[in-house]
Design an enzyme around this catalytic site. Structure first.
Site, PDB file in Angstrom:
ATOM      1  N   LYS A   4       0.869  -1.183   0.000  1.00  0.00           N
ATOM      2  CA  LYS A   4       0.000   0.000   0.000  1.00  0.00           C
ATOM      3  C   LYS A   4       0.905   1.232   0.000  1.00  0.00           C
ATOM      4  O   LYS A   4       1.923   1.250   0.705  1.00  0.00           O
ATOM      5  CB  LYS A   4      -0.892  -0.022   1.255  1.00  0.00           C
ATOM      6  CG  LYS A   4      -1.901   1.121   1.324  1.00  0.00           C
ATOM      7  CD  LYS A   4      -2.818   0.971   2.532  1.00  0.00           C
ATOM      8  CE  LYS A   4      -3.842   2.088   2.618  1.00  0.00           C
ATOM      9  NZ  LYS A   4      -4.747   1.938   3.788  1.00  0.00           N
TER      10      LYS A   4
ATOM     11  N   SER B 226      -9.864   2.262   2.999  1.00  0.00           N
ATOM     12  CA  SER B 226      -8.915   2.960   2.165  1.00  0.00           C
ATOM     13  C   SER B 226      -7.962   2.055   1.385  1.00  0.00           C
ATOM     14  O   SER B 226      -7.378   2.503   0.398  1.00  0.00           O
ATOM     15  CB  SER B 226      -8.084   3.925   3.011  1.00  0.00           C
ATOM     16  OG  SER B 226      -7.254   3.224   3.918  1.00  0.00           O
TER      17      SER B 226
ATOM     18  N   SER C  25     -10.199  -0.093   7.245  1.00  0.00           N
ATOM     19  CA  SER C  25      -9.574   0.095   5.928  1.00  0.00           C
ATOM     20  C   SER C  25      -8.882  -1.128   5.354  1.00  0.00           C
ATOM     21  O   SER C  25      -8.479  -1.103   4.194  1.00  0.00           O
ATOM     22  CB  SER C  25      -8.567   1.240   5.987  1.00  0.00           C
ATOM     23  OG  SER C  25      -9.220   2.466   5.842  1.00  0.00           O
TER      24      SER C  25
END
Lengths: 486, 106
Positions: free
Chosen positions: A78, A153, A177
């Protein structure tokens, strides 16, 4: 059949048996990303050269008998994790050109274990969002339906794993998330206990809630990768000095005699009926395998979303004050004075949702409002954590839905922050109480995946992974693959 | 599960002046359009979190750490390498190892 269809654990065996090399595997996955990511926008940066060099090194290490637990296995990070010499954007214009001078501990640990990094995944800006629509680099599309959000997210990581770009990706979870995007893409999303994995070099959103974890396709893979990431780190002042058990070794034990807690409020009218039916089915499967169920009461759990939306913005407004346009990040041109430089650099560099959260935080911390909002929220947070503590005296794992429904259309919730925030209604409690939690695929609703949510006691990651693994031995929901990515 | 119902008489909606004050505290320059939208959306958020006021928290100690852990201390020793030039590659305006900002003292 391409190697991309295999799980991390299967690929590990293939490399060990010399069925293929890491370079061959890496080339295949890079080609796949390059062919398919135009549809998804899951990647912000692809690091093909670095990945091939790391794969070549891994092949040499393996033949010399030196490979670590993840030797030659391709993963995606990420874009919230700092990577030395590779840009780290956090999904923001603010950091569009930021090159970190150091690696995050998670990045370092996985590199030491031999993992090969294919690139950095798209995400909601500064991890603030539940749909991946707040990214400066554009929304990510759900591989199951390109008109839908993959959640957020960590939507880039979840979409990439669901589309078989990589068998595993790192992710972070402040209010859901990791788990919400995992549920909406039919993947495993694992958030460990607060402090289990180092936050050093993970760009901070809300420091008392943030925790790094993984998105994979099987619980076994999550156990393998978590083992390589976790552990005490003196560079993170809230890292917990507890030994990391061998998560993979613990997966074999059955769920016989395990007590599952069901929270009544989690099956109220806010839950889509079809989603609820899949989740109840999953719980019934676990019962058929020997687990028992008990109803547990979390009397303050319906305060978790408002509590979160005071605590998280307060911490975010403080953490994001470091972006001043001077030392790193976007800098406004032709500033009149220092104040103008700060205000315009931040005004231009941050997107709408990030500004909204910073302002919410500034408001709840401001003179005259601190006691009514921030202090009050930390008190309610204590009540919620106490509720969980009491519940875990009677049960081993709390089970329920990860999200109120399957994936929603991109654009559907973007105009109403509250509707968007309520997507995390079942996941936020675990962050407030610092508990480990995960989402496990448990079926499809209208062709879109939904997830079973598991919450465990502090440092009881092993039990969650074991329940999920045993469930996956009995079911095949995690093997479903979106049609266009088979 | 649904959040508790709002009571309209208790709404604490923000006005433009308050939002300007908050934006200044947060060092954010907003455009006129952004102000209009922020007033509406921040009001919604503040009204939403205001339901916390209904919780009975008498005598509850505010949470300081989710695992009740204390802040760890380390020896007061230099542990980092200084790589000034490397760090400054991320800054847009530097000179002789200094960060440049608009003139502060007249």
């Amino acid at each position: 059949m391409g190697k991309y269809t295999q799980t991390l654990t299967e690929l590990k065996a293939g490399l060990e048996q010399a069925d293929f090399t890491s370079v061959e595997l890496t080339e295949e996955l890079l080609a796949r990303i390059s062919a398919h990511d135009k549809k998804l926008n899951a990647m912000i940066t692809v690091t093909a050269d670095e990945a091939l060099a790391a794969a070549a090194q891994a092949d040499i290490d393996r033949s010399g008998g030196k490979g670590g637990a993840m030797c030659g296995l391709p993963i995606i990070h990420k874009d919230i994790f700092c990577t030395r010499d590779i840009r780290t954007t956090c999904g923001s214009r603010m950091l569009e050109n930021f090159i970190s001078p150091y690696d995050a501990t998670v990045v370092e640990n996985l590199a030491k274990a031999g993992a090969v990094v294919l690139g950095k995944s798209n995400m909601d800006e500064f991890a603030m969002g539940s749909s991946n629509e707040t990214s400066f680099f554009g929304p990510v599309h759900n591989p199951w339906d390109l008109d839908c959000s993959p959640g957020g997210s960590s939507g880039g990581s979840s979409a990439a794993v669901a589309a078989r770009f990589a068998p595993a990706a790192t992710a972070t979870d402040t209010g859901g998330s990791i788990r919400q995007p995992a549920a909406l893409t039919g993947t495993i999303g694992f958030k460990p206990t607060y402090g289990r994995v180092s936050r050093y070099g993970m760009i901070a959103f809300a420091s008392s809630l943030d925790q790094a974890g993984v998105i994979t396709r099987s619980a076994e893979d999550a156990a393998l990768m978590l083992g390589a990431m976790a552990g005490f780190d003196e560079r993170d002042s809230t890292s917990i000095d507890e030994p990391v058990p061998d998560y993979v070794a613990g997966l074999g034990q059955s769920v016989e005699g395990l007590r599952l807690g069901i929270v009544r409020q989690h099956f109220d009218e806010g839950l889509d009926a079809e989603t609820g039916a899949r989740v109840k089915n999953a719980i019934a499967t676990l019962e058929s395998m020997g687990a028992s169920t008990v109803e547990v009461d979390l009397p303050n759990i319906d305060m978790s979303v408002p509590t979160y939306y005071v605590v998280a913005p307060a911490e975010c407004s403080s953490n994001l004050s470091r972006f001043d346009g001077v030392r790193f990040g976007h800098r406004a041109e032709n500033a009149e004075d220092l104040l103008d430089l700060y205000c315009r650099s931040r005004g231009e560099g941050f997107g709408d949702e990030v500004k909204r959260r910073i302002m919410t935080g500034a408001y709840v911390l401001s003179a005259g409002y601190y006691d009514a909002y921030y202090l009050k929220a930390q008190q309610v947070r204590q009540l919620i954590a106490d509720d969980f503590r009491k519940a875990f005296a009677d049960v081993d794992v709390i089970v329920g839905p990860t999200t109120p429904s399957a994936a929603f259309k991109l654009g559907d919730k973007v105009d109403d922050p509250i509707t968007m925030y309520l997507n995390d209604i079942y996941t936020i409690g675990a962050n407030l109480a610092g508990l480990p939690a995960m989402s496990v695929p448990c079926g499809l609703v209208g062709g879109l995946p939904v997830g079973l949510h598991l919450v465990g006691g502090h440092f009881d990651e092993g039990t969650l992974l074991r329940v999920a693994h045993q469930y996956q031995l009995k079911t095949d929901f995690h093997q479903a693959c979106p049609e266009d990515f088979k | 599960m649904r959040p508790r119902e709002f009571r309209p008489e208790q709404l604490v909606s923000l006005d433009k002046q308050q939002v300007q004050h908050i934006a200044m505290l947060a060092r954010l320059k907003l455009t006129d359009d952004e102000y209009a939208e922020s007033v509406a959306k921040l009001s919604k958020i503040v009204d939403f979190v205001d339901q916390l006021s209904q919780a009975d928290t008498d005598g509850v100690v505010p949470m300081a750490h989710p695992l009740d852990a204390a802040q760890r201390l380390r020896l007061d020793a230099v542990t980092e390498d200084v790589e000034r030039d490397r760090y400054q590659q991320n800054a847009e305006a530097v000179s002789d190892g200094h960060y440049l900002v608009p003139k502060v003292i007249e």
